[in-house]
Design an enzyme around this catalytic site. Structure first.
Site, short mmCIF file in Angstrom:
data_model
loop_
_atom_site.label_atom_id
_atom_site.label_comp_id
_atom_site.label_asym_id
_atom_site.label_seq_id
_atom_site.Cartn_x
_atom_site.Cartn_y
_atom_site.Cartn_z
N CYS A 230 0.90 -0.96 0.28
CA CYS A 230 0.30 0.16 -0.08
C CYS A 230 0.94 1.32 0.17
O CYS A 230 1.94 1.19 0.10
CB CYS A 230 -0.89 -0.04 1.07
SG CYS A 230 0.01 -0.15 2.68
N HIS B 75 -0.42 -0.77 -7.00
CA HIS B 75 0.04 -1.04 -5.67
C HIS B 75 0.96 0.13 -6.01
O HIS B 75 1.52 0.48 -6.75
CB HIS B 75 1.22 -2.23 -5.57
CG HIS B 75 0.48 -3.82 -6.02
ND1 HIS B 75 0.85 -4.85 -6.55
CD2 HIS B 75 -0.99 -4.40 -5.31
CE1 HIS B 75 -0.05 -6.04 -5.99
NE2 HIS B 75 -1.10 -5.12 -5.93
#
Length: 360
Positions: free
Chosen positions: A28, A216
């Site tokens: 993250c 991502h």
């Protein structure tokens, strides 16, 4: 139960650090940002509190991490209190998911979420870039599309092909959609060879940034003209020698693991199962990402087929029209016979068009 992050001790160019590893939310933005603040000499003067928190133990909570990042933001900003409060309210979304929209010229749509990274003076980059030098007339225009605007054009083109909608620029929409569909089809890993080359040229030596790819976020570092991402997969927790993964290829086939001093790392088979997912290899994308890629491929294929069919029909009609004109010159046809035949052809053409329309 509060979410937490596991920490890992690494040695980078002779200096000891503790970095954060991925939890169940994967790579993250919060993780990538925090690790830059920990490792980057340009940021560590503001991040002593964060470094102390990470060095405190083998795990830290998400709540603690967000609180410390908020404190750092208050130190580095010169924004009015109302503006900073709004930005700080977005901090939890760095872990939950951000509305990041990459544009195919290498930039991003300017959203509030992007302002968070500017607040910490951290660059976010991507390599999903169209090479506008190959076909300047087409690719220069396409490079101004973003991922989201490309999806809208693809949907609009599908509606046009099915007769659901029609406007004066339909031909332009169909052309753009066909080329965009091909581009998406050819870059399923959201990285192109041209984009990778641009990253190598654009990024500064010994500088950190955040790489956005396939929803991502990775901590990216340029060292001696080569790009590396910080390895934060939990599966590598006990692999002390694996710190970096090179970013050498679009599909991951040429990428390799490296130690903290950027020497080649040896992977111990007992420590690391061979089926551990790599962050961005094409064979290890998340299930929903694979489905999205397949959907894009199928849509691109259908649009290409429909465009080709449209061109073929147009050429056929043009030839028939030309043949009729020649026939009229050499062998005139009675009006009533011509009307009956024309009516029959129009009826058949209408039935054929209806049967060929597929709602997507």
């Amino acid at each position: 139960m509060d979410l937490s992050f596991t920490t890992k001790s690494v040695k980078i160019n002779g200096q000891n650090h503790r970095i954060l590893l991925q939890n169940e939310n994967g790579p993250c933005a919060l993780l990538a940002l925090a690790n830059i603040l920990i490792l980057s000499p340009d940021h560590t003067r503001f991040s002593n509190e964060l470094i102390r928190l990470v060095n405190k133990g083998s795990q830290i909570s998400l709540k603690e991490l967000i609180e410390v990042l908020a404190d750092i933001a208050l130190q580095v900003t010169d924004k009015p209190s109302t503006d900073i409060s709004e930005l700080l309210s977005l901090l939890p979304r760095l872990h939950e998911g951000l509305n990041i929209n990459p544009e195919f010229n290498g930039s991003f749509e300017n959203t509030k979420e992007m302002s968070i990274f500017r607040l910490f003076n951290v660059d976010v980059v991507h390599g999903w870039v169209i090479n506008s030098f190959i076909n300047e007339n087409i690719d220069e225009k396409l490079s101004h599309y973003s991922y989201e605007s490309a999806q809208r054009i693809l949907t609009q083109a599908a509606d046009i092909n099915c007769g659901i909608s029609q406007d004066e620029n339909s031909d332009e929409v169909l052309r753009d959609a066909m080329h965009l569909g091909l581009f998406l089809n050819e870059s399923p890993t959201q990285l192109t060879a041209f984009g990778l080359l641009r990253l190598r040229e654009k990024l500064l030596h010994n500088k950190f940034s955040i790489l956005f790819r396939n929803d991502h976020f990775s901590t990216l570092f340029k060292y001696e003209d080569r790009l590396y991402t910080l390895v934060t997969d939990f599966g590598y927790k006990n692999c002390k020698d694996i710190v970096w993964q090179s970013l050498d290829s679009v599909d991951g086939s040429c990428d390799a693991f490296f130690a903290g001093n950027f020497s080649a790392a040896e992977v111990n088979g007992q420590q690391l199962s061979t089926d551990i997912e790599r962050d961005f290899g094409t064979g290890n994308l998340l299930l929903e990402e694979i489905q999205q890629i397949e959907n894009d491929k199928e849509l691109a294929k259908q649009l290409q087929e429909q465009e080709q069919e449209r061109v073929t029909k147009f050429e056929a009609k043009r030839k028939i029209h030309s043949h009729k004109k020649n026939s009229e010159i050499h062998a005139p046809v009675k009006k009533d016979k011509f009307k009956r035949r024309s009516s029959l052809l129009n009826a058949k053409a209408s039935e054929k068009e209806k049967s060929e329309c597929v709602v997507m």
